[in-house]
Design a protein around this motif. Sequence first.
Motif, short mmCIF file in Angstrom:
data_model
loop_
_atom_site.label_atom_id
_atom_site.label_comp_id
_atom_site.label_asym_id
_atom_site.label_seq_id
_atom_site.Cartn_x
_atom_site.Cartn_y
_atom_site.Cartn_z
N GLN A 46 36.19 38.50 43.74
CA GLN A 46 37.55 38.17 44.17
C GLN A 46 38.28 37.35 43.11
O GLN A 46 39.46 37.55 42.86
CB GLN A 46 37.50 37.40 45.51
N MET A 47 37.55 36.41 42.47
CA MET A 47 38.16 35.61 41.40
C MET A 47 38.58 36.50 40.24
O MET A 47 39.65 36.33 39.66
CB MET A 47 37.20 34.53 40.90
N LYS A 52 39.32 39.70 40.36
CA LYS A 52 40.45 40.52 40.81
C LYS A 52 41.74 39.70 40.80
O LYS A 52 42.77 40.17 40.33
CB LYS A 52 40.17 41.04 42.22
N ASP A 53 41.67 38.46 41.31
CA ASP A 53 42.85 37.59 41.33
C ASP A 53 43.31 37.26 39.92
O ASP A 53 44.52 37.23 39.64
CB ASP A 53 42.56 36.30 42.09
N SER A 54 42.37 37.02 39.02
CA SER A 54 42.73 36.72 37.62
C SER A 54 43.40 37.92 36.97
O SER A 54 44.39 37.78 36.25
CB SER A 54 41.48 36.33 36.82
N ASN A 96 45.05 40.31 38.46
CA ASN A 96 46.39 40.46 39.03
C ASN A 96 47.37 39.43 38.45
O ASN A 96 48.53 39.75 38.20
CB ASN A 96 46.34 40.35 40.56
N ALA A 97 46.91 38.20 38.26
CA ALA A 97 47.78 37.17 37.70
C ALA A 97 48.18 37.50 36.27
O ALA A 97 49.35 37.34 35.89
CB ALA A 97 47.07 35.81 37.75
N LYS A 127 48.32 40.51 34.96
CA LYS A 127 49.20 41.67 35.06
C LYS A 127 50.62 41.25 35.42
O LYS A 127 51.59 41.72 34.83
CB LYS A 127 48.65 42.64 36.10
N GLU A 128 50.75 40.33 36.38
CA GLU A 128 52.07 39.84 36.78
C GLU A 128 52.76 39.09 35.64
O GLU A 128 53.97 39.23 35.42
CB GLU A 128 51.95 38.93 38.00
#
Length: 75
Positions: free
Chosen positions: A48-49, A51-53, A55-56, A58-59
């Motif tokens: 999850q970490m 995946k969140d990293s 996504n961050a 990418k944003e």
Amino acid sequence: MGTFLKYVFYLILIIVIYLVGKGIYDGDITEKTTVGQVVDTVETGAAQMAKDSGNAVKEEIQDYQAQPKKDIKIQ
């Protein structure tokens, strides 16, 4: 190369300690939790970490690309 691997090892160790501490704090890990369950909790948390990293990052790239570009003037 040895120094790089040492830092990667320390980073992984810090992440595992963080995830175990978070699991204890959240109540997912108790004294009745087995080692296998702890491994599953750490594995899920690490995924999850990551995946969140991702996504961050990418944003942030999308935000950077959306900004108007400014000309650099050298005087």
